[in-house]
Scaffold this motif. Structure first.
Motif, PDB file in Angstrom:
ATOM      1  N   THR A 112      -0.778  14.474 -21.262  1.00 19.46           N
ATOM      2  CA  THR A 112       0.546  15.007 -21.564  1.00 19.46           C
ATOM      3  C   THR A 112       1.067  14.463 -22.900  1.00 19.46           C
ATOM      4  O   THR A 112       0.729  13.341 -23.293  1.00 19.46           O
ATOM      5  CB  THR A 112       1.546  14.655 -20.442  1.00 19.46           C
ATOM      6  OG1 THR A 112       2.829  15.187 -20.789  1.00 19.46           O
ATOM      7  CG2 THR A 112       1.681  13.164 -20.244  1.00 19.46           C
ATOM      8  N   ASN A 113       1.881  15.221 -23.562  1.00 18.24           N
ATOM      9  CA  ASN A 113       2.550  14.762 -24.775  1.00 18.24           C
ATOM     10  C   ASN A 113       3.939  14.219 -24.463  1.00 18.24           C
ATOM     11  O   ASN A 113       4.690  13.880 -25.369  1.00 18.24           O
ATOM     12  CB  ASN A 113       2.651  15.902 -25.799  1.00 18.24           C
ATOM     13  CG  ASN A 113       1.306  16.244 -26.384  1.00 18.24           C
ATOM     14  OD1 ASN A 113       0.565  15.368 -26.794  1.00 18.24           O
ATOM     15  ND2 ASN A 113       0.970  17.523 -26.390  1.00 18.24           N
ATOM     16  N   ASN A 114       4.280  14.162 -23.170  1.00 23.27           N
ATOM     17  CA  ASN A 114       5.576  13.677 -22.729  1.00 23.27           C
ATOM     18  C   ASN A 114       5.392  12.710 -21.546  1.00 23.27           C
ATOM     19  O   ASN A 114       5.916  12.943 -20.467  1.00 23.27           O
ATOM     20  CB  ASN A 114       6.455  14.872 -22.314  1.00 23.27           C
ATOM     21  CG  ASN A 114       7.864  14.462 -21.973  1.00 23.27           C
ATOM     22  OD1 ASN A 114       8.374  13.469 -22.479  1.00 23.27           O
ATOM     23  ND2 ASN A 114       8.503  15.225 -21.102  1.00 23.27           N
ATOM     24  N   HIS A 117       5.657  12.408 -17.714  1.00 22.32           N
ATOM     25  CA  HIS A 117       5.969  13.726 -17.147  1.00 22.32           C
ATOM     26  C   HIS A 117       4.957  14.785 -17.578  1.00 22.32           C
ATOM     27  O   HIS A 117       4.440  14.760 -18.692  1.00 22.32           O
ATOM     28  CB  HIS A 117       7.378  14.154 -17.564  1.00 22.32           C
ATOM     29  CG  HIS A 117       8.417  13.149 -17.173  1.00 22.32           C
ATOM     30  ND1 HIS A 117       8.893  13.049 -15.900  1.00 22.32           N
ATOM     31  CD2 HIS A 117       9.036  12.172 -17.883  1.00 22.32           C
ATOM     32  CE1 HIS A 117       9.772  12.061 -15.833  1.00 22.32           C
ATOM     33  NE2 HIS A 117       9.878  11.508 -17.029  1.00 22.32           N
ATOM     34  N   ASP A 119       3.680  18.200 -18.969  1.00 23.45           N
ATOM     35  CA  ASP A 119       4.183  19.157 -19.958  1.00 23.45           C
ATOM     36  C   ASP A 119       3.334  20.430 -19.992  1.00 23.45           C
ATOM     37  O   ASP A 119       3.446  21.236 -20.898  1.00 23.45           O
ATOM     38  CB  ASP A 119       4.250  18.518 -21.346  1.00 23.45           C
ATOM     39  CG  ASP A 119       2.882  18.205 -21.924  1.00 23.45           C
ATOM     40  OD1 ASP A 119       1.856  18.363 -21.213  1.00 23.45           O
ATOM     41  OD2 ASP A 119       2.813  17.785 -23.098  1.00 23.45           O
TER      42      ASP A 119
END
Length: 138
Positions: A112-114, A117, A119
């Motif tokens: 994920t890039n977040n 969480h 994404d």
């Protein structure tokens, strides 16, 4: 670089040295090749394995500290169980504290890039076509 003032009478210092500073560089002595420690360097950071191609829906308690697994080796996905210490040195869990109680989707593919969480990265071809990591007893 360390700087040292030459001690003495301040008037003498001003006339004899024009208030100049003397500089010294302290260096650690070199060890002979036979006693130098052997270190292996890797030019690439460790990559996480993919434990799941879907996110994990979890209920978080506000104010509680969580450790999200970043390596993918944990048997307590999506949270860390310390497996990175042996199986993925160089990767550490992401620690976070939610502000309030909430139901969230935490990333299962670890790309994920977040973080932590989800994404939607798990929908990309490189995750869809990847092999899932199988847990072993070792």
């Amino acid at each position: 670089m360390l700087k040292f003032a030459v001690p003495g009478n301040m008037n003498t210092l001003a006339t004899r040295f024009d208030l100049k500073w003397m500089s010294f560089t302290l260096r650690q002595p070199r060890l002979p090749a036979a006693t130098a420690p052997r270190v292996q360097f890797s030019s690439l950071p460790p990559e996480p394995v993919i434990p799941s191609k879907k996110p994990f829906k979890v209920e978080l308690v506000g104010g509680k500290r969580y450790s999200w697994c970043t390596c993918g080796h944990s048997r307590k996905q999506p949270f860390c169980d310390g497996a990175h210490k042996l199986k993925a040195p160089g990767l550490s869990p992401l620690r976070f504290v939610p502000e309030k109680d909430s139901s969230v989707w935490l990333c299962g593919c670890k790309y994920t890039n977040n973080p932590p969480h989800c994404d939607g990265t798990h929908k990309q071809d490189f995750i869809v076509s990847a092999t899932l990591h199988e847990q072993t007893d070792s």
